[in-house]
Design a protein around this motif. Sequence first.
Motif, PDB file in Angstrom:
ATOM      1  N   ALA A  38       0.811  -1.115  -0.072  1.00  6.54           N
ATOM      2  CA  ALA A  38       0.086  -0.120  -0.015  1.00  6.54           C
ATOM      3  C   ALA A  38       0.907   1.287  -0.092  1.00  6.54           C
ATOM      4  CB  ALA A  38      -0.786   0.102   1.227  1.00  6.54           C
ATOM      5  N   VAL A  39       1.905   1.325   0.719  1.00  6.17           N
ATOM      6  CA  VAL A  39       2.826   2.304   0.779  1.00  6.17           C
ATOM      7  C   VAL A  39       3.483   2.447  -0.630  1.00  6.17           C
ATOM      8  CG1 VAL A  39       5.027   3.129   1.637  1.00  6.17           C
ATOM      9  CG2 VAL A  39       3.474   2.159   3.080  1.00  6.17           C
ATOM     10  N   ALA A  40       4.085   1.472  -1.216  1.00  3.64           N
ATOM     11  CA  ALA A  40       4.365   1.509  -2.656  1.00  3.64           C
ATOM     12  C   ALA A  40       3.425   2.268  -3.783  1.00  3.64           C
ATOM     13  CB  ALA A  40       4.868   0.440  -3.112  1.00  3.64           C
ATOM     14  N   LYS A  41       2.157   1.664  -3.886  1.00  2.00           N
ATOM     15  CA  LYS A  41       1.092   2.018  -4.530  1.00  2.00           C
ATOM     16  C   LYS A  41       0.885   3.600  -4.184  1.00  2.00           C
ATOM     17  CE  LYS A  41      -1.427  -2.397  -4.711  1.00  2.00           C
ATOM     18  NZ  LYS A  41      -1.781  -2.430  -6.306  1.00  2.00           N
ATOM     19  N   THR A  42       0.733   4.054  -2.983  1.00  2.00           N
ATOM     20  CA  THR A  42       0.407   5.310  -2.540  1.00  2.00           C
ATOM     21  C   THR A  42       1.610   6.143  -3.159  1.00  2.00           C
ATOM     22  OG1 THR A  42      -0.712   4.894  -0.489  1.00  2.00           O
ATOM     23  CG2 THR A  42       0.347   6.967  -0.814  1.00  2.00           C
ATOM     24  N   LEU A  43       2.828   5.815  -3.006  1.00  2.00           N
ATOM     25  CA  LEU A  43       3.907   6.693  -3.417  1.00  2.00           C
ATOM     26  C   LEU A  43       3.881   6.754  -5.214  1.00  2.00           C
ATOM     27  CD1 LEU A  43       6.832   5.732  -1.180  1.00  2.00           C
ATOM     28  CD2 LEU A  43       5.642   7.932  -1.390  1.00  2.00           C
ATOM     29  N   GLU A  44       3.488   5.553  -5.736  1.00  2.00           N
ATOM     30  CA  GLU A  44       3.702   5.329  -7.315  1.00  2.00           C
ATOM     31  C   GLU A  44       2.422   6.144  -7.949  1.00  2.00           C
ATOM     32  OE1 GLU A  44       2.377   1.890 -10.227  1.00  2.00           O
ATOM     33  OE2 GLU A  44       3.887   1.470  -8.714  1.00  2.00           O
ATOM     34  N   THR A  45       1.276   5.950  -7.325  1.00  2.00           N
ATOM     35  CA  THR A  45       0.107   6.366  -8.028  1.00  2.00           C
ATOM     36  C   THR A  45      -0.277   7.842  -7.466  1.00  2.00           C
ATOM     37  OG1 THR A  45      -1.623   5.702  -6.297  1.00  2.00           O
ATOM     38  CG2 THR A  45      -0.997   4.075  -8.314  1.00  2.00           C
ATOM     39  N   ARG A  46       0.389   8.359  -6.207  1.00  2.00           N
ATOM     40  CA  ARG A  46      -0.085   9.648  -5.599  1.00  2.00           C
ATOM     41  C   ARG A  46      -1.650   9.632  -4.897  1.00  2.00           C
ATOM     42  NH1 ARG A  46       4.331  11.310  -4.298  1.00  2.00           N
ATOM     43  NH2 ARG A  46       3.768  13.307  -3.916  1.00  2.00           N
ATOM     44  N   LYS A  47      -2.433   8.450  -5.252  1.00  2.00           N
ATOM     45  CA  LYS A  47      -3.613   8.232  -4.634  1.00  2.00           C
ATOM     46  C   LYS A  47      -3.440   7.177  -3.319  1.00  2.00           C
ATOM     47  CE  LYS A  47      -6.050   7.857  -8.981  1.00  2.00           C
ATOM     48  NZ  LYS A  47      -6.793   7.028  -9.937  1.00  2.00           N
ATOM     49  N   PHE A  74       4.604  12.587   1.723  1.00  2.00           N
ATOM     50  CA  PHE A  74       4.899  11.199   2.288  1.00  2.00           C
ATOM     51  C   PHE A  74       5.633  11.389   3.407  1.00  2.00           C
ATOM     52  CE2 PHE A  74       6.092   7.064   3.282  1.00  2.00           C
ATOM     53  CZ  PHE A  74       4.998   6.360   3.345  1.00  2.00           C
ATOM     54  N   ARG A  75       5.590  11.243   4.792  1.00  2.00           N
ATOM     55  CA  ARG A  75       6.498  11.458   5.693  1.00  2.00           C
ATOM     56  C   ARG A  75       6.289  10.376   6.737  1.00  2.00           C
ATOM     57  NH1 ARG A  75       5.630  17.695   7.543  1.00  2.00           N
ATOM     58  NH2 ARG A  75       5.627  18.747   5.500  1.00  2.00           N
ATOM     59  N   TYR A  76       7.751   9.787   7.396  1.00  2.00           N
ATOM     60  CA  TYR A  76       7.304   8.820   8.400  1.00  2.00           C
ATOM     61  C   TYR A  76       8.027   9.283   9.657  1.00  2.00           C
ATOM     62  CZ  TYR A  76      11.891   7.435   6.360  1.00  2.00           C
ATOM     63  OH  TYR A  76      12.972   7.180   5.593  1.00  2.00           O
ATOM     64  N   CYS A  78      10.459   9.143  13.603  1.00  2.00           N
ATOM     65  CA  CYS A  78      11.687   8.782  13.711  1.00  2.00           C
ATOM     66  C   CYS A  78      12.243   7.474  14.051  1.00  2.00           C
ATOM     67  CB  CYS A  78      12.300   9.696  15.154  1.00  2.00           C
ATOM     68  SG  CYS A  78      11.154   9.536  16.376  1.00  2.00           S
ATOM     69  N   ASP A  79      11.111   6.815  14.464  1.00  2.00           N
ATOM     70  CA  ASP A  79      11.128   5.240  14.839  1.00  2.00           C
ATOM     71  C   ASP A  79      10.819   4.741  13.555  1.00  2.00           C
ATOM     72  OD1 ASP A  79      11.749   5.607  17.392  1.00  2.00           O
ATOM     73  OD2 ASP A  79       9.905   5.769  17.966  1.00  2.00           O
ATOM     74  N   GLN A  80      10.279   5.141  12.564  1.00  2.00           N
ATOM     75  CA  GLN A  80      10.004   4.244  11.201  1.00  2.00           C
ATOM     76  C   GLN A  80       8.918   3.458  11.593  1.00  2.00           C
ATOM     77  OE1 GLN A  80      14.001   2.984  10.443  1.00  2.00           O
ATOM     78  NE2 GLN A  80      13.787   4.443   8.338  1.00  2.00           N
ATOM     79  N   ASP A  81       7.957   3.731  12.349  1.00  2.00           N
ATOM     80  CA  ASP A  81       6.816   3.039  12.724  1.00  2.00           C
ATOM     81  C   ASP A  81       5.421   3.635  12.668  1.00  2.00           C
ATOM     82  OD1 ASP A  81       6.743   4.351  15.112  1.00  2.00           O
ATOM     83  OD2 ASP A  81       7.175   2.427  16.292  1.00  2.00           O
ATOM     84  N   CYS A  82       5.545   4.659  12.211  1.00  2.00           N
ATOM     85  CA  CYS A  82       4.145   5.480  11.853  1.00  2.00           C
ATOM     86  C   CYS A  82       4.310   6.469  10.504  1.00  2.00           C
ATOM     87  CB  CYS A  82       3.670   6.150  12.869  1.00  2.00           C
ATOM     88  SG  CYS A  82       2.269   6.876  12.845  1.00  2.00           S
ATOM     89  N   ILE A  83       3.370   6.459   9.747  1.00  2.00           N
ATOM     90  CA  ILE A  83       3.214   7.142   8.502  1.00  2.00           C
ATOM     91  C   ILE A  83       2.505   8.543   8.575  1.00  2.00           C
ATOM     92  CG2 ILE A  83       2.819   7.562   6.114  1.00  2.00           C
ATOM     93  CD1 ILE A  83       3.253   4.302   6.092  1.00  2.00           C
ATOM     94  N   LEU A  84       2.865   9.706   8.201  1.00  2.00           N
ATOM     95  CA  LEU A  84       2.155  10.755   8.059  1.00  2.00           C
ATOM     96  C   LEU A  84       1.997  10.975   6.559  1.00  2.00           C
ATOM     97  CD1 LEU A  84       0.323  13.223   9.161  1.00  2.00           C
ATOM     98  CD2 LEU A  84       2.664  14.471   9.271  1.00  2.00           C
ATOM     99  N   VAL A  85       0.555  11.251   5.948  1.00  2.00           N
ATOM    100  CA  VAL A  85       0.255  11.493   4.570  1.00  2.00           C
ATOM    101  C   VAL A  85      -0.299  12.791   4.681  1.00  2.00           C
ATOM    102  CG1 VAL A  85       0.519   9.155   3.556  1.00  2.00           C
ATOM    103  CG2 VAL A  85      -1.712   9.936   4.556  1.00  2.00           C
ATOM    104  N   LEU A  86       0.274  13.708   4.204  1.00  2.00           N
ATOM    105  CA  LEU A  86      -0.234  15.200   4.021  1.00  2.00           C
ATOM    106  C   LEU A  86      -1.228  15.153   2.528  1.00  2.00           C
ATOM    107  CD1 LEU A  86       2.810  16.510   5.245  1.00  2.00           C
ATOM    108  CD2 LEU A  86       0.724  17.438   5.828  1.00  2.00           C
TER     109      LEU A  86
END
Length: 120
Positions: A38-47, A74-76, A78-86
């Motif tokens: 899902a992360v990869a698809k989000t970054l690829e499609t911008r949806k 797309f941000r994550y 400092c612990d790389q265990d939570c994503i923030l999508v603007l």
Amino acid sequence: MGFDPKALKYNEAGLIPAIAQDSESGEVLMMAWMNAEAVAKTLETRKVTYWSRSRQSFWIKGETSGHVQKLVDFRYDCDQDCILVLVEQTGAACHTNRRTCFYTAVRDGETVELMKPMED
């Protein structure tokens, strides 16, 4: 330096929490789950694409409702265990047809509804 979605820290179910925030207002809209695909698809499609735990399938925000989330940043953490999508949010972010899923507050020990569903 290239980004690999697998480098993020996922829970035992292979999921990571993703918080959606309006890129213009800063309003927190919702929280859902993503897996590495899902992360990869989000970054690829911008949806913005989430993983539905109940349906066990991908869920592109707005594909049935029209209330889409266009990825702005797309941000994550400092612990790389939570994503923030603007996001650029069209319509309601919540399945209850409210702008945000965070429409209920507890004030002085009482539950308060902060907003009504949006008009169609």
